[in-house]
Design an enzyme around this catalytic site. Structure first.
Site, short mmCIF file in Angstrom:
data_model
loop_
_atom_site.label_atom_id
_atom_site.label_comp_id
_atom_site.label_asym_id
_atom_site.label_seq_id
_atom_site.Cartn_x
_atom_site.Cartn_y
_atom_site.Cartn_z
N HIS A 117 0.83 -1.22 0.00
CA HIS A 117 0.00 0.00 0.00
C HIS A 117 0.86 1.27 0.00
O HIS A 117 0.43 2.31 0.48
CB HIS A 117 -0.95 0.04 1.21
CG HIS A 117 -1.73 -1.22 1.41
ND1 HIS A 117 -3.02 -1.40 0.98
CD2 HIS A 117 -1.37 -2.39 2.01
CE1 HIS A 117 -3.44 -2.62 1.30
NE2 HIS A 117 -2.45 -3.25 1.92
N SER B 47 15.48 21.50 -16.16
CA SER B 47 14.32 22.35 -16.40
C SER B 47 14.78 23.64 -17.07
O SER B 47 15.88 24.12 -16.82
CB SER B 47 13.64 22.68 -15.07
OG SER B 47 12.94 23.90 -15.16
N LYS C 242 16.78 21.74 -11.05
CA LYS C 242 16.02 20.52 -11.33
C LYS C 242 16.84 19.43 -11.99
O LYS C 242 17.70 19.67 -12.83
CB LYS C 242 14.84 20.84 -12.24
CG LYS C 242 13.74 21.59 -11.52
CD LYS C 242 12.89 20.65 -10.69
CE LYS C 242 11.68 20.26 -11.47
NZ LYS C 242 10.95 19.19 -10.86
N GLU D 4 9.62 8.46 -16.58
CA GLU D 4 8.27 8.95 -16.88
C GLU D 4 7.82 8.54 -18.28
O GLU D 4 6.67 8.17 -18.50
CB GLU D 4 8.24 10.48 -16.76
CG GLU D 4 8.44 10.95 -15.33
CD GLU D 4 8.70 12.45 -15.29
OE1 GLU D 4 7.77 13.19 -14.95
OE2 GLU D 4 9.81 12.89 -15.62
#
Ligand code: ARG
Length: 479
Positions: free
Chosen positions: A165, A286, A292, A299
């Site tokens: 979970h 970024s 970043k 992704e």
């Protein structure tokens, strides 16, 4: 009709009974050569086998066969160099290649179509293509599994907070965690091989749908093309696209596995987890935030799974309710199949690079391993070993956890008196099991997370990967 008029006429394969050419709108809808051109080498291989069978049937002389095979070789070289390209007039790969043959052989080129239809041709070409590419994908899967195995080897003894979970559950070896992803990839490889065995059936000889009145030899053709057998039913041979749907399922499930790994990498690289640092070469920045470092590969692996699942869904819906035998709807099988191959060939090497170059932060993992009372099960099991029914042990340990949670302290930070207050069964000796390395070492059963069984698992996985490396290197399709 002389050779000249044959080659000058439109490249269409079905002009005879039509008075005029196709409407622009039809031609634009119908054309598939812009995507099925990649089947050209497989179509040419099937053509060589078909030429030989025509010659054995007495339908091509030895001289004609020699010229036919030489022209096919020449055409193959011209396709490979880019010297021969499909034209706007060519409806599909089969049309384009017949044009190429006519350009080289004149009327003799028109003999190859005897006993053969685009219906059995396209089904054959796509099977050849996918069987070939399945091995390429298998190679990439093995490389990713190798990268995970290598990281796992380094982290057999690195503790991590195993989760259910997405909540801390029990300590596990981080190597064991990584090897769980390897198991999924091993099943993907298994599925590819199972698929391949069912896909190794040759449709060639089915013609349009009814077989041929010419004395062809589909069994011999099947053998020449590396298939295990010839289709037992000519109607099924040209109607069946199970091999496409099944391939897409295997690809989609591999994509689902990559997306689950990708999601974990995304989590692990956040400051909240901080378990893994990505190599600069496998991360992005970024345009506005200079600090970043983004896990774009993970992704994209996650995101591209959508198109793999979409491709499978699209083909299943396209096939649903289609009457036998061939229907033009089936032309829609190719783009999803090609896209699945391209997607996996693009994603797998990137994920492999990301995994093999990432740095695992052992200190962060080890610090996180006992958090969230992950050793509570050790306490309950310790009570069980002293004869307490598990139900009762669970209750007692739960009360200890509640006390620690109220005080915001670890399980071993309470006094002997506190322990006795929870239950007289909780004697000070319980502290022996309140260690993460102890909890891991105690897990000795096959498949569990202790260093012994994880070592065994590693050895078996390496063995299996050797097997898959060899399988993936096989060349089944003659070229
Ligand atoms: N381009 C077609 C396809 O991909 C080839 C088969 C065409 N057959 C036909 N009878 N029109 O399905």
């Amino acid at each position: 009709m002389n050779d000249q008029s044959l080659t000058e006429r439109s490249t269409r394969l079905w002009g005879g009974r039509f008075r005029g050419g196709p409407a622009e709108a039809l031609a634009r809808l119908s054309v598939s050569v812009q995507f099925d051109w990649r089947l050209a080498p497989y179509d040419l291989a099937a053509s060589r086998a078909h030429a030989r069978v025509l010659s054995r049937a007495g339908l091509l002389t030895a001289d004609e066969l020699g010229r036919m095979l030489a022209a096919l070789d020449d055409l193959e070289a011209a396709c490979a160099s880019g010297e021969f390209r499909p034209s706007v007039e060519d409806e599909d790969v089969h049309t384009a290649l017949e044009r190429g043959l006519l350009e080289r052989l004149g009327a003799l080129g028109g003999k190859l179509r005897a006993g053969r239809s685009r219906n059995d041709q396209v089904a054959t070409d796509l099977r050849l293509y996918l069987r070939d590419r399945a091995r390429g994908i298998a190679t990439r899967l093995v490389e990713l599994a190798d990268a995970l195995v290598e990281q796992a080897q380094r982290h057999v003894d690195t503790p991590a907070p195993g989760m259910t979970h997405l909540q801390h559950a029990q300590p596990v070896s981080f190597g064991h965690w990584l090897l769980a992803h390897v198991q999924a990839l091993l099943r993907d490889l298994d599925r590819l091989r199972d698929w391949d065995a069912r896909a190794a059936v040759s449709p060639l000889g089915a013609g349009a749908l009814a077989g041929s009145s010419l004395p062809l030899d589909p069994v011999q053709v099947a053998q020449e093309l590396g298939f295990a057998s010839a289709a037992p039913n000519s109607i099924d041979a040209v109607s069946d696209r199970d091999f496409v749907a099944e391939f897409l399922f295997v690809a989609a499930l591999a994509g689902v596995h990559l997306s689950r790994l990708g999601e974990e990498i995304v989590l692990w690289t956040t400051p909240e987890f901080g378990w893994v640092d990505l190599d600069d070469a496998f991360a992005t920045g970024s345009s506005i935030m200079p600090q970043k470092k983004n896990p774009d590969i993970a992704e994209l692996a996650r995101g591209k799974t959508g198109r793999l699942i979409g491709g499978l869904t699209g083909v299943l819906v396209m096939l649903k309710g289609l009457p036998l035998a061939y229907d033009r709807d089936m032309q829609e099988d190719k783009e999803p199949a090609f896209d699945a191959v391209d997607t996996l060939e693009l994603v797998l090497p990137a994920v492999c690079g990301l995994i093999s170059t990432m740095t695992v932060r052992v200190d962060r993992l080890a610090a996180a391993a006992p958090l969230g009372y992950t050793l509570a099960t050790e306490v309950a099991d310790w009570l069980v070993r002293r004869g307490v029914p598990f139900r009762e042990a669970h209750e007692i340990t739960g009360q200890l956890v509640a006390m620690c949670a109220a005080r915001d302290c670890a399980l071993d930070a309470v006094s002997d008196e506190d322990l006795a207050n929870v239950s007289p069964l909780l004697t000070p000796e319980v502290r022996e099991v309140l260690s993460v390395p102890g909890a891991l070492a105690a897990r000795r059963t096959p498949g569990s997370t202790g260093p012994g069984p994880v070592g065994d698992q590693l050895a078996v996985a390496e063995d299996r990967l050797d097997f898959w490396r060899e399988w993936a290197a096989q060349r089944v399709v003659p070229r």
